[in-house]
Each structure stands twice: as C-alpha cells, then as structure tokens.
Motif scaffolding. Structure first.
Motif, PDB file in Angstrom:
ATOM      1  N   ASN A 116     -23.416  15.273 -17.250  1.00  0.00           N
ATOM      2  CA  ASN A 116     -24.419  15.517 -18.297  1.00  0.00           C
ATOM      3  C   ASN A 116     -25.318  16.719 -17.963  1.00  0.00           C
ATOM      4  O   ASN A 116     -25.450  17.644 -18.761  1.00  0.00           O
ATOM      5  CB  ASN A 116     -25.236  14.221 -18.478  1.00  0.00           C
ATOM      6  CG  ASN A 116     -26.430  14.387 -19.403  1.00  0.00           C
ATOM      7  OD1 ASN A 116     -27.331  15.176 -19.118  1.00  0.00           O
ATOM      8  ND2 ASN A 116     -26.455  13.659 -20.505  1.00  0.00           N
ATOM      9  N   LEU A 117     -25.886  16.715 -16.756  1.00  0.00           N
ATOM     10  CA  LEU A 117     -26.852  17.770 -16.422  1.00  0.00           C
ATOM     11  C   LEU A 117     -26.193  19.149 -16.334  1.00  0.00           C
ATOM     12  O   LEU A 117     -26.841  20.177 -16.525  1.00  0.00           O
ATOM     13  CB  LEU A 117     -27.552  17.428 -15.102  1.00  0.00           C
ATOM     14  CG  LEU A 117     -28.859  18.158 -14.816  1.00  0.00           C
ATOM     15  CD1 LEU A 117     -29.875  17.954 -15.934  1.00  0.00           C
ATOM     16  CD2 LEU A 117     -29.458  17.689 -13.488  1.00  0.00           C
ATOM     17  N   THR A 120     -26.534  21.129 -19.525  1.00  0.00           N
ATOM     18  CA  THR A 120     -27.833  21.805 -19.604  1.00  0.00           C
ATOM     19  C   THR A 120     -27.864  23.015 -18.668  1.00  0.00           C
ATOM     20  O   THR A 120     -28.347  24.085 -19.029  1.00  0.00           O
ATOM     21  CB  THR A 120     -28.950  20.798 -19.271  1.00  0.00           C
ATOM     22  OG1 THR A 120     -29.074  19.911 -20.378  1.00  0.00           O
ATOM     23  CG2 THR A 120     -30.282  21.487 -19.026  1.00  0.00           C
ATOM     24  N   TYR A 129     -30.488  23.604 -24.107  1.00  0.00           N
ATOM     25  CA  TYR A 129     -30.178  22.469 -23.234  1.00  0.00           C
ATOM     26  C   TYR A 129     -29.486  21.387 -24.043  1.00  0.00           C
ATOM     27  O   TYR A 129     -29.422  21.472 -25.275  1.00  0.00           O
ATOM     28  CB  TYR A 129     -31.446  21.935 -22.550  1.00  0.00           C
ATOM     29  CG  TYR A 129     -32.393  21.160 -23.449  1.00  0.00           C
ATOM     30  CD1 TYR A 129     -33.118  21.801 -24.457  1.00  0.00           C
ATOM     31  CD2 TYR A 129     -32.570  19.779 -23.290  1.00  0.00           C
ATOM     32  CE1 TYR A 129     -33.990  21.093 -25.269  1.00  0.00           C
ATOM     33  CE2 TYR A 129     -33.444  19.071 -24.104  1.00  0.00           C
ATOM     34  CZ  TYR A 129     -34.146  19.726 -25.092  1.00  0.00           C
ATOM     35  OH  TYR A 129     -34.997  19.028 -25.909  1.00  0.00           O
ATOM     36  N   ASP A 133     -30.700  12.620 -22.375  1.00  0.00           N
ATOM     37  CA  ASP A 133     -31.026  12.708 -20.946  1.00  0.00           C
ATOM     38  C   ASP A 133     -31.144  11.340 -20.295  1.00  0.00           C
ATOM     39  O   ASP A 133     -32.217  10.923 -19.877  1.00  0.00           O
ATOM     40  CB  ASP A 133     -32.338  13.487 -20.761  1.00  0.00           C
ATOM     41  CG  ASP A 133     -33.528  12.784 -21.432  1.00  0.00           C
ATOM     42  OD1 ASP A 133     -33.305  11.992 -22.362  1.00  0.00           O
ATOM     43  OD2 ASP A 133     -34.677  13.025 -21.002  1.00  0.00           O
ATOM     44  N   SER A 135     -31.294   8.556 -17.492  1.00  0.00           N
ATOM     45  CA  SER A 135     -31.858   8.726 -16.140  1.00  0.00           C
ATOM     46  C   SER A 135     -30.761   9.034 -15.130  1.00  0.00           C
ATOM     47  O   SER A 135     -31.034   9.572 -14.074  1.00  0.00           O
ATOM     48  CB  SER A 135     -32.580   7.455 -15.706  1.00  0.00           C
ATOM     49  OG  SER A 135     -33.493   7.065 -16.687  1.00  0.00           O
ATOM     50  N   GLN A 137     -28.499  11.214 -15.442  1.00  0.00           N
ATOM     51  CA  GLN A 137     -27.879  12.453 -15.909  1.00  0.00           C
ATOM     52  C   GLN A 137     -27.359  13.360 -14.802  1.00  0.00           C
ATOM     53  O   GLN A 137     -26.576  14.258 -15.068  1.00  0.00           O
ATOM     54  CB  GLN A 137     -28.823  13.238 -16.837  1.00  0.00           C
ATOM     55  CG  GLN A 137     -30.014  13.841 -16.163  1.00  0.00           C
ATOM     56  CD  GLN A 137     -30.910  14.582 -17.146  1.00  0.00           C
ATOM     57  OE1 GLN A 137     -32.089  14.644 -16.975  1.00  0.00           O
ATOM     58  NE2 GLN A 137     -30.347  15.146 -18.206  1.00  0.00           N
ATOM     59  N   GLY A 152     -31.875   8.410 -23.707  1.00  0.00           N
ATOM     60  CA  GLY A 152     -32.691   8.772 -22.561  1.00  0.00           C
ATOM     61  C   GLY A 152     -34.137   8.703 -22.979  1.00  0.00           C
ATOM     62  O   GLY A 152     -34.444   8.328 -24.121  1.00  0.00           O
ATOM     63  N   LYS A 318     -38.703   7.731 -13.236  1.00  0.00           N
ATOM     64  CA  LYS A 318     -37.257   7.920 -13.094  1.00  0.00           C
ATOM     65  C   LYS A 318     -36.688   7.140 -11.920  1.00  0.00           C
ATOM     66  O   LYS A 318     -35.498   6.819 -11.894  1.00  0.00           O
ATOM     67  CB  LYS A 318     -36.931   9.411 -12.965  1.00  0.00           C
ATOM     68  CG  LYS A 318     -37.244  10.160 -14.258  1.00  0.00           C
ATOM     69  CD  LYS A 318     -36.262  11.274 -14.565  1.00  0.00           C
ATOM     70  CE  LYS A 318     -36.433  11.718 -15.993  1.00  0.00           C
ATOM     71  NZ  LYS A 318     -35.714  12.904 -16.381  1.00  0.00           N
TER      72      LYS A 318
END
Ligand SMILES: Cc1cc2nc3c(=O)[nH]c(=O)nc-3n(C[C@H](O)[C@H](O)[C@H](O)COP(=O)(O)OP(=O)(O)OC[C@H]3O[C@@H](n4cnc5c(N)ncnc54)[C@H](O)[C@@H]3O)c2cc1C
Ligand SMILES: Cc1cc2nc3c(=O)[nH]c(=O)nc-3n(C[C@H](O)[C@H](O)[C@H](O)COP(=O)(O)OP(=O)(O)OC[C@H]3O[C@@H](n4cnc5c(N)ncnc54)[C@H](O)[C@@H]3O)c2cc1C
Lengths: 480, 388
Positions: A116-117, A120, A129, A133, A135, A137, A152, A318
């Motif tokens: 996922n990240l 971005t 981005y 999101d 947690s 990610q 997210g 987080k």
C-alpha cells in the motif's frame, strides 16, 4: 494426498519448480494470516509472477476440483487468507511492480502484491498519494486492500478502497482474465471489491491517486472523560466540519500506548481525541479554529507545529493494537460499527459487559464514523480467560447489531465472523448475496468457507469433483 | 383467478394505457405498491404468472436504455415515497425508492445537510437515479450514486425481499449488492429502499468559468485546476463553439473566495455565484451518449465529433462526459469515440439503428449474474447491455 501430488507437478510446469512449495516446514510459515488463532497448513503454496500463470493455476485447480486461496501480505485480521489443507495457496508477493504512474489522469496501475505505502511513495514525486491508509499500510498489499475494501483513519473524508479503485484485472474462477471497470453493464467492479477473495484473484489494479493537500492541521485534545470527548465529536460533525480524521482512545489504550512508545499524551486523560483537517489553507484555517472552540471542554489541546510533531501525535494511535501487548499477555482485536450518535450508550454497555465478565477492554476507534476497535485483554495462561474474552468480544458485536450497526467496518468477515453473518442478515439476504458467488464461482473453489456460514447450492455445477474429499478420506465426514 | 385479481390482492392495480408504454411496449397492468410487503407480494404474483416486469419511478428516463422486449406489468414506485429514517447526527438517510429527490432535498436542507447528487430536473426518484446510475458535476469530489449508497433493499424476481449493506457509513459485511444494482436499469430486481451517506451543505459556493480557444486549451485549463491544491467540487467542460471550462468551489466563505480567485488566476474568466446556464443539464441532441475516457483524452473526443451538430458536456476531472449527437451518423461517431474509451447510447430515437453499448469485456459474467437473479429473464428483458 495423491491428488495434490499430481497437481504440484502441473503447477511446477506453470511457474517453475522454485516457485512451488511442498516442503512441510516451509508450508507452515503460511498457516495463518494476522489472526493467528485460526491455523491450517496449506497443501501447496505457489508464488506466481504473472496473471497468465495465475490463470493457468486456477484452471489446473478447477480441473482437479481443488480449492484455492489468494494471499497478499497475510496481515488480514479475519482469517480471510486462511489456507486449505486440501488446497493451494496462491501468494502474490512476487507481483510487486508499480506498472505506471499517470499523474495527469490521477491514476496508477499496480500489481496486486504491491505494498500500500509503495503506491504513495511512487506517486509523491508528482504531488499525489493513495488515500486509503490502513494502519498496516507499510506491509499490506493492494490485492488484500481490494479484497477487504480496506479503510484507514482518513476514510472518514476520503472513503474506502472501493472509492479509489478504477479497474481490476481479475482471474475468474473459470481461469479467464477479465477487466472489471466502471463503464457499460453491471458494476461488477463494485461487487468484486470487498468480496474477500471469493470471486476471483485480482492480478492488476488501477487505483485513483489523490492530490496531496496544501495544508494539514492536527490537534490532540485531552478530556477528563470519554463522554466529554464523545460530545466534542458530535459537536464537530454537527457544525458541518468534515475532518480528514477523528480518532479516539480511552484511558486503558492510552496507558498501553505510553508503555509501548511513550507518546506523551496528556497525563490523567480519560480519553484523547486526535482531529486532523486537510485541504486548501484558507478552508483549513477557518475550520480548524472552529474545531478548537468545539473542543472547549478539553483540559489540554496540543496543536502539531510541523510534520514531526504530527508524527508524534499519531504514534500513540498507530501503535495502539500492538501496544496492548505491553499491558496484557493476550488480546482480541474486535472491529464493529455503530451509528456514531449511539457511542456514549454503547461504550457504557461495553464497560458493563467487561465488569460483569471480569475482563479489561481498551477502546480505540475511528470516532467520526462509529468504527469501534475494542481490544479485549486476557491472559491465556489463566484457565477460562480466553473463553471469557471471546464471550465479551462476541457480545460487543451483538451490541453493534442491536444498535443498527455492522459486524465489521474494515477487517472483513473472513472465517472468523462468518458465524455472525446470520445475526446481521436474514437467510434471504445471504442467499441473494451468494447468487453473485454462484455467478462467478459455481463450483465454490475460490476461497471457500469464508464470509458465508452456509454455502448456497448453485444449481447444475460442472461435474468436476474428482477423487475423494480429504474429510471423507480421513473418516471425518461422509459423502451423501 | 384472473391475473388482474391476483395482482390486486397485492396492491393497487389498473389496466395499462397508451401513456404507460415503455418505448412502444404498452403494459397490460400498472401496479403501485405502497409498502415493501406489497411490492414483495406483487413481484411474487408476477412470478407465478410469468409476467415480465418493468419498474418505473417518475418516468423521466424511461426512454433510456433499449426498449424492453415485452412489458406485462409496470410497477409504479411513487407510492413508496417515505423517508424511513433521517439520522441527522449520523449523516445518514434511508428512504423508500419512489421518493422524489426534490422532496428529499428539502427535508435534508432543513438540517443543513444534502445528498451530494446533482439532480436538477424535478421529479426523478431515488430508485430511478440508482437504476440509471447517473451523476452530475460534483461526482469529481463526492463520487456518484454508487459511492454515496450505503444500504439497499430489493425485491427479487421471485418476490423475495433482500437487504445488503446497512445504515452505517463504514461496513464491509457481505457483498455490496447496492453497487451491483446501481445502473442495472431494473434488470436485476426492484429497488424498494436505499440508505445514503449525507454531507453537510456547504456554507458558500463560487463558480469560475472561462472560455477556451480550442480543445487543447480546454484540456490545459482543466489540468491546471485538477492538479492545483484548490480542491474543486467540480470541473466541467461544455463545447464546442465556444468551449467553456468551469469549476465549482464549495466550503466556508473565507475559504471559497480566495480559492476562486486562485482558480481565476489559473484559467482566467470570471467568478460568479451562479453556475453557467448549461451546468448540470444534459446536452440536447437526438442521441445522448455517456462517454468515459482518460481526462487527457478530451481533445481527441472533440476531434471525433461530427462537424457542427454535436456537443460534449461533463466532468473534465473524472473523464465522464455526456455527448449529444445527431441521429444521422451517430453510430459512426460512437465507434470513433470508442477508440478512446467507452461510449454508451443512453437514449436514441426509435428506429435509429446503432450499437448502444459497444464492447463489454465482462459480458459473459454479467449474463451469469442476470441468470442468477432473474433466471426467467422477466425483469426489463432486453433493456440492458448485451440484450440483458
Ligand atoms: C497491525 C494491523 C493494523 C491493521 N489496520 C487496518 C486498518 O487500519 N484498516 C483496515 O482496513 N485493515 C487493517 N488491518 C487489516 C489488514 O491489514 C487489511 O485487511 C489488508 O488489506 C490485508 O492485506 P494483505 O495483503 O495482508 O491481505 P491478506 O491478509 O494476505 O489477505 C486478505 C484477504 O484478501 C484476499 N486476497 C489477497 N490478495 C488477493 C488478490 N490478489 N485477489 C483477490 N483476493 C486477494 C485473501 O484471500 C484474503 O481473503 C490491519 C492489520 C494489522 C495486522
Ligand atoms: C447531470 C445530469 C443532468 C440531468 N438532466 C436531466 C434533464 O435535463 N432532464 C431529465 O429529464 N433528466 C435529467 N437527468 C436524469 C434524471 O434526473 C434521472 O435519471 C431521473 O431522476 C430518473 O428518475 P425517474 O424516477 O424519472 O426514473 P424512471 O424514468 O422512472 O426510470 C428510469 C429507469 O430506472 C428503472 N427504475 C426506476 N425505478 C426503479 C426501481 N425502484 N427499481 C429498479 N429499477 C427502477 C426504470 O425501469 C428505468 O429503466 C439528469 C441527470 C444528470 C446526472
């Protein structure tokens, strides 16, 4: 299992010997996802590189009547990627290429195993981005996000994965590769996203990219009681503000976060709120002033001066799931939804439940949309504690249903909550949903046993079942 | 028992008249259920008697989609007109499907809230909007009906009532049948209730509109707005002759004014409180098509239009446009537009021969979905993609 031996040989022809795992010790590393109390060692694990290989794998499984399960990063919290001992686990971890970033058209095309990240990271140089999101990610995959329709902290304003997926290339349970997208015909894309890997395997995802905001403003407010924090949330929503995020933590989860990451939240707080606004500076400045006023009951308000301070504020939130490990040997992460306005009542009922059963419950939630994540703490070494925790966790889900909410806001149904589905939906509802399943996967081989407690019979299914079912073979079940 | 008597047991029913015809197919019966249970009984009776069924809301869009092969029973949903629940504090509303969106708008505005769908012409119902899946300019910021719908109740072809989703915004339990039914033109079942997420009404709004010298400049202007950090709620284009690019900004008064100024410095033109006259209206023409393509394909779409008598209007930010075409040569124009994306003829005069849908990659799967939901092919038969 002779049947799987033959299949393993065919899978090696498709993907190469080094990409098929049959060694029992290696197989065991795949025996659960993020929900570790459901375990099953997969019959075969296969690590394909391409959509064509996945299509060939699915056809091979279909020919032998062998069930298969897709797996991304294995961070799911509902046992969705729980393998089948009599089946194949198809892992996308080698399909991690970002194929295109098309900033002019606000989209990127990625393989399903992409983290996922990393979407971005690829988009940021263009000022964009990927908004969903979770947690998790830093580790979870886009394929998993699509399957779970992940959310997210920022989905209050920006929506969930489904609102950010423009197209999916999918290997259907027939072993064909099709493109599902908005356009002429039924919105099969909308049905596929969130189907928890039961309608096919996505092999390429076109995601929408979101422009990075001009400004972000974040505050942390400490309240004496959780009721006061809840009133502030209601006041913010009633004022017509749509924050990017509003997150709440209660005293117990703050204690855990302090122990784990020393986040330095206001001492003595009965609850903290994190409120974040983003967008054009002129809008955010006006709205942020209003939000500060509406948090007037807080005994302390801290405003992040820069990204570093913002990071500090978010760090406690987080880390919350993992942090409770510091104050309790074991815990259950629950995920339920209530209409936000019932928050005070539901929290009081959770508190009463916890007392009654002698367990502790730490509450962390996406307060803006009523998505609760109660963490039910217990010590597995203590006899009966696990059962009591399980009981409380289940009763919390009943509370959510009773108040008109949902049994899951983002973690999915998977294997874990299939049993709760009949409490939220009628038999007719479940039957109707499974008509979609029957259209995509009449043989019921694609991630079977997940989401629905009782499979629907799909009418005349191509007679593909061969060999003896393993449960029959092992004497655990009879075929009628 | 006569069919009409059986139907009358379920709800109010009358013989169909010429005015009820759905693109030439006059229904034998018109029934108007006033409750979900009545709708279920009606659909059950229709199933027993093998009747083909076409739903109708306000009837403003019955000329959209292909003509049905047959229509025995027209189900008029307008008596299903209640607001079931408006949970203002939760920003959620649940309504019956025959409710007129205008009526809903009034109620929500009273609470400072809105269902963020731009539906300008009066009359259209919740069910009709969902079944046609249309959306207006603000789809750029808020998405379309599929993105705002959080729960749905349908009556199946066999009369069974089924729900999906719920009345909370965040919910991933079970398949999202709401999305499947959105844009299904009544071919999968009768929509009887829907729940939506709401948004606060913005306290201020401003439009910025400017004229472009040509399609290339229109694209540049749209891109400048799209990649800015000004967060327009809509970026619309209308043309040709002249081509106008216009954007909407919503927010608080102190926020909207500087954003609109900044937008004007990007594209020129003027700032106003009211939208341009064409804003949010479908372009007039004999054939109306919905075209989806990459936002950057805008100049290519203009290049494919037949000279002079065609019009493109729609979201330059999302890449979804309505195109009005003269009937003569419409088929060729659609074929050319399809080089850049998809093009669906929503409405076309009777007798004009054209491929309404174009290629549909997942058509075999769609047919299987139809076969599951409506094995007898009695619901709006022939009205949808691929003859579904
Ligand atoms: C610490 C932690 C925090 C989390 N926080 C959040 C959060 O904030 N929000 C949230 O929504 N979730 C959260 N999650 C849950 C989880 O991370 C998400 O559900 C995530 O989307 C799963 O991705 P994955 O790649 O790990 O999928 P997996 O666990 O591997 O699989 C999940 C499901 O997706 C299916 N699947 C995987 N790949 C494909 C594919 N290519 N095609 C079809 N189906 C596929 C699997 O069969 C399975 O059913 C959290 C988890 C952890 C451990
Ligand atoms: C930007 C924009 C501009 C527009 N401009 C105009 C305009 O200028 N003039 C105009 O007339 N319209 C316009 N519309 C479209 C119009 O507002 C909607 O399509 C209309 O609201 C449909 O509602 P209805 O009740 O009239 O539907 P109907 O016409 O009654 O039905 C439409 C279709 O939906 C099916 N259907 C209806 N109800 C149900 C149900 N409950 N369950 C299942 N199927 C159902 C019907 O069978 C039919 O196929 C515009 C839309 C947009 C987005």
């Amino acid at each position: 299992m002779a049947r799987l031996d033959g299949l393993a040989g065919r899978l090696r022809e498709i993907v190469g010997a080094e990409s098929v795992i049959t060694d029992p010790a290696e197989l065991r590393t795949y025996d659960c996802d993020g929900l570790t109390y459901h375990r099953a060692t997969p019959g075969i694990v296969v690590l394909p590189d391409t959509a064509e290989q996945i299509a060939a794998i699915v056809r091979a499984c279909a020919a032998d009547g062998v069930p298969y399960v897709a797996r991304g990063s294995g961070t799911g919290l509902s046992g969705g990627a729980l393998p089948r001992t009599d089946g194949v686990l198809i892992v996308t971890s080698r399909m991690r290429r970002v194929l295109a970033v098309d900033a002019a058209n606000q989209r990127a095309i990625v393989e399903p195993g992409v983290i996922n990240l990393d979407v971005t990271r690829a988009a940021r140089p263009y000022g964009y981005y990927f908004a969903p999101d979770p947690s998790s990610q830093q580790v979870c995959s886009i394929g998993g996000n699509v399957a779970e329709n992940s959310g997210g902290a920022h989905c209050l304003k920006y929506g969930f994965t489904v609102n950010h997926v423009l197209a999916c290339e999918v290997v259907t349970p027939d072993g064909e590769i099709v493109e599902l997208a908005e356009g002429p015909g039924y919105d099969l894309l909308g049905a596929f996203v969130g189907s928890e890997g039961t309608l096919g395997i996505t092999t390429k995802v076109t995601v929408r990219l979101t422009r990075l905001p001009e400004t972000v403003q974040t505050l942390l407010a400490g309240f004496d009681t959780i009721e006061r924090a809840g009133e502030a949330v209601s006041a913010i929503i009633a004022a017509g503000v749509v924050p990017a995020a509003i997150e709440m933590m209660d005293a117990l989860s703050i204690e855990a976060a302090e122990a784990a990451v020393r986040c330095g939240y206001p001492p003595g707080a009965g609850a903290v709120l994190i409120v974040e606004l983003d967008g054009p500076a002129s809008e955010v400045d006006a709205q942020f002033a209003r939000v500060k006023e509406l948090c007037g009951e807080a005994f302390e308000i801290r405003v992040a001066a820069d990204d570093t301070e913002r990071g500090l504020i978010w760090r406690g939130r987080k880390s919350a799931f993992a942090a409770v490990g510091r104050i309790s040997p074991d815990y259950i992460v629950q995920d339920g939804v209530i209409p936000r306005t019932t928050l005070p009542e539901v929290l009081a009922r959770i508190d009463a439940l916890a007392r009654e059963h002698g367990v502790r419950v730490a509450n962390v939630f996406h307060a803006g949309d009523g998505n609760l994540h109660p963490l039910v703490l217990f010590d597995g070494a203590e006899p009966g504690a696990g059962e009591r925790a399980e009981e409380v966790s289940g009763r919390i889900i009943d509370l959510c249903i009773e108040h008109g909410g949902s049994i899951t806001g983002e973690h999915g149904v998977g294997i874990d909550k299939a049993k709760y589905m009949p409490r939220m939906f009628t038999d007719e509802d479940l039957d109707t949903m499974q008509m979609v399943r029957c259209a995509f996967d009449p043989a019921g081989l694609c991630n079977p046993g997940k989401v629905y407690p009782t499979p629907r019979l799909c009418g005349e299914v191509p007679g593909r079942r061969t060999g003896v079912h393993p449960l029959v073979e092992s004497g655990k079940a009879d075929l009628f | 028992m006569e069919v009409v008597d059986a139907l009358a047991k379920a709800c109010e029913v009358r013989p169909g008249e010429a005015g009820d015809a759905v693109q030439g197919a006059t229904p034998a019966y018109v029934a108007a259920p006033a409750a979900v249970a009545e709708a279920a009984a009606l659909m059950g009776t229709a199933a027993e008697h093998g009747l083909t069924v076409v739903p109708r809301g306000a009837g403003t869009k019955m000329h959209w989609g292909a003509p049905p092969d047959r229509c025995d029973l027209l189900v008029d949903t307008r008596r299903l007109g209640r607001i079931v629940e408006h949970a203002a504090g939760d920003l959620v509303v649940k309504t019956e499907a025959g409710l007129a969106l205008d009526d809903l708008r009034g109620v929500l505005a009273g609470a400072g809230q809105q269902l963020a769908l731009d539906l300008l012409p009066p009359g259209g119902t919740v069910g009709g909007v969902l079944a046609t899946g249309v959306a207006g300019p603000r789809r750029l910021l808020y998405g379309s009906a599929r993105d705002l719908l959080i729960g749905i109740t349908v009556v199946r072809a066999d009369g069974v009532v089924a729900h999906a989703g719920g009345k909370v915004v965040k919910n991933v339990a079970g398949y999202d049948l709401g999305k499947l039914f959105t844009g299904s033109y009544g071919t999968l079942g009768l929509i009887v209730e829907a729940a939506f997420r709401l948004h606060p009404l913005p306290r201020a709004a401003a439009y910025v509109s400017a004229t472009a010298a040509g399609p290339g400049q229109a694209l540049q202007m749209a891109q400048a707005l799209l990649h800015s950090t000004l967060v327009p709620a809509a970026i619309e284009v209308d043309g040709p002759g002249p081509i106008t690019v216009a954007a909407l900004f919503e927010g608080v008064p102190d926020g909207v004014a500087p954003r609109a100024e900044a937008a004007r410095s990007l594209i020129g033109g003027r700032i106003g409180d009211a939208p341009p006259g064409w804003w949010g209206r479908l372009p007039d023409g004999e054939v109306l098509a919905e075209v989806r393509a990459l936002p950057t394909a805008l100049p290519d779409l203009f290049a494919e239009l037949p000279d002079g008598r065609a019009r493109i209007r729609g979201s330059a930010g999302r890449g979804v446009w309505h195109v009005a075409l003269p009937a003569d040569g419409a088929g060729d124009a659609l074929t050319r537009l399809r080089r850049h994306g998809t093009a669906v003829a929503l409405a076309a005069p009777a007798g004009v021969r054209l491929d309404r849908w174009g290629p549909i990659p997942a058509l075999p799967l769609m047919r299987r979905v139809k076969d599951q939901f409506d094995p007898g092919h009695r619901l709006a038969p022939g009205r949808f993609a691929g003859g579904i």
